[in-house]
Design a protein around this motif. Structure first.
Motif, PDB file in Angstrom:
ATOM      1  N   SER A   1       0.830  -1.208   0.000  1.00  0.00           N
ATOM      2  CA  SER A   1       0.000   0.000   0.000  1.00  0.00           C
ATOM      3  C   SER A   1       0.862   1.254   0.000  1.00  0.00           C
ATOM      4  N   ALA A   2       1.952   1.233   0.741  1.00  0.00           N
ATOM      5  CA  ALA A   2       2.861   2.384   0.766  1.00  0.00           C
ATOM      6  C   ALA A   2       3.509   2.586  -0.605  1.00  0.00           C
ATOM      7  N   LEU A   3       3.864   1.488  -1.280  1.00  0.00           N
ATOM      8  CA  LEU A   3       4.446   1.603  -2.618  1.00  0.00           C
ATOM      9  C   LEU A   3       3.445   2.205  -3.608  1.00  0.00           C
ATOM     10  N   VAL A   4       2.206   1.752  -3.528  1.00  0.00           N
ATOM     11  CA  VAL A   4       1.164   2.299  -4.405  1.00  0.00           C
ATOM     12  C   VAL A   4       0.928   3.771  -4.083  1.00  0.00           C
ATOM     13  N   PHE A   5       0.884   4.094  -2.802  1.00  0.00           N
ATOM     14  CA  PHE A   5       0.672   5.474  -2.364  1.00  0.00           C
ATOM     15  C   PHE A   5       1.791   6.381  -2.872  1.00  0.00           C
ATOM     16  N   LYS A   6       3.030   5.897  -2.795  1.00  0.00           N
ATOM     17  CA  LYS A   6       4.161   6.683  -3.279  1.00  0.00           C
ATOM     18  C   LYS A   6       4.055   6.911  -4.794  1.00  0.00           C
ATOM     19  N   GLY A   7       3.671   5.858  -5.531  1.00  0.00           N
ATOM     20  CA  GLY A   7       3.502   6.005  -6.979  1.00  0.00           C
ATOM     21  C   GLY A   7       2.399   6.982  -7.339  1.00  0.00           C
ATOM     22  N   VAL A   8       1.289   6.916  -6.626  1.00  0.00           N
ATOM     23  CA  VAL A   8       0.180   7.844  -6.877  1.00  0.00           C
ATOM     24  C   VAL A   8       0.617   9.273  -6.585  1.00  0.00           C
ATOM     25  N   MET A   9       1.361   9.471  -5.519  1.00  0.00           N
ATOM     26  CA  MET A   9       1.826  10.824  -5.190  1.00  0.00           C
ATOM     27  C   MET A   9       2.795  11.358  -6.244  1.00  0.00           C
ATOM     28  N   LYS A  10       3.645  10.478  -6.788  1.00  0.00           N
ATOM     29  CA  LYS A  10       4.556  10.915  -7.857  1.00  0.00           C
ATOM     30  C   LYS A  10       3.768  11.361  -9.087  1.00  0.00           C
ATOM     31  N   VAL A  11       2.733  10.598  -9.439  1.00  0.00           N
ATOM     32  CA  VAL A  11       1.911  10.951 -10.601  1.00  0.00           C
ATOM     33  C   VAL A  11       1.190  12.278 -10.371  1.00  0.00           C
ATOM     34  N   ILE A  12       0.635  12.453  -9.187  1.00  0.00           N
ATOM     35  CA  ILE A  12      -0.071  13.696  -8.870  1.00  0.00           C
ATOM     36  C   ILE A  12       0.884  14.878  -8.916  1.00  0.00           C
ATOM     37  N   LEU A  13       2.077  14.712  -8.342  1.00  0.00           N
ATOM     38  CA  LEU A  13       3.045  15.803  -8.382  1.00  0.00           C
ATOM     39  C   LEU A  13       3.484  16.116  -9.800  1.00  0.00           C
ATOM     40  N   ARG A  14       3.640  15.095 -10.628  1.00  0.00           N
ATOM     41  CA  ARG A  14       4.033  15.307 -12.013  1.00  0.00           C
ATOM     42  C   ARG A  14       2.927  16.019 -12.796  1.00  0.00           C
ATOM     43  N   LEU A  15       1.665  15.649 -12.541  1.00  0.00           N
ATOM     44  CA  LEU A  15       0.541  16.274 -13.249  1.00  0.00           C
ATOM     45  C   LEU A  15       0.402  17.751 -12.914  1.00  0.00           C
ATOM     46  N   PHE A  16       0.598  18.095 -11.673  1.00  0.00           N
ATOM     47  CA  PHE A  16       0.407  19.471 -11.246  1.00  0.00           C
ATOM     48  C   PHE A  16       1.685  20.275 -11.219  1.00  0.00           C
ATOM     49  N   GLY A  17       2.761  19.710 -11.750  1.00  0.00           N
ATOM     50  CA  GLY A  17       4.014  20.468 -11.893  1.00  0.00           C
ATOM     51  C   GLY A  17       4.775  20.638 -10.593  1.00  0.00           C
TER      52      GLY A  17
END
Length: 108
Positions: A85-101
């Motif tokens: 779950s932590a690995l998935v959470f980290k991946g989701v946060m990376k995607v969100i940060l990349r989307l919003f710059g």
């Protein structure tokens, strides 16, 4: 009483000092610690969710819904569920940060 207290205090002081000096000499590290160091924040955020879910599921106010024969089994179970779950959470946060710059944190 003072005859026992003073030697115990001195022994404790020198033991802590010895451990501190030994920790300055060597460096602990292995691939598992390095990996866990990369997801420490996410693991910290998510493990409480599984502790709450499993404790309330296992011990529902005196009437256990799912009875744990071995209570220390709770710790590895929380770890096993929290790690992916932590690995998935980290991946989701990376995607969100990349989307919003946003900028990701650099590894130390």
């Amino acid at each position: 009483r003072w005859g026992c207290l003073i030697p115990q205090m001195l022994a404790s002081y020198y033991f802590v000092r010895f451990l501190f000096l030994m920790s300055l000499k060597g460096k602990l590290g292995n691939p598992i610690l390095k990996f866990m160091g990369g997801i420490t924040f996410e693991f910290y955020l998510i493990h409480g969710l599984f502790v709450e879910l499993l404790v309330y599921t296992c011990m529902d106010l005196g009437k256990p819904v799912w009875y744990l024969q071995n209570v220390p089994l709770l710790i590895p179970l929380v770890f096993v569920l929290s790690l992916p779950s932590a690995l998935v959470f980290k991946g989701v946060m990376k995607v969100i940060l990349r989307l919003f710059g946003g900028k990701t944190l650099r590894k130390a």
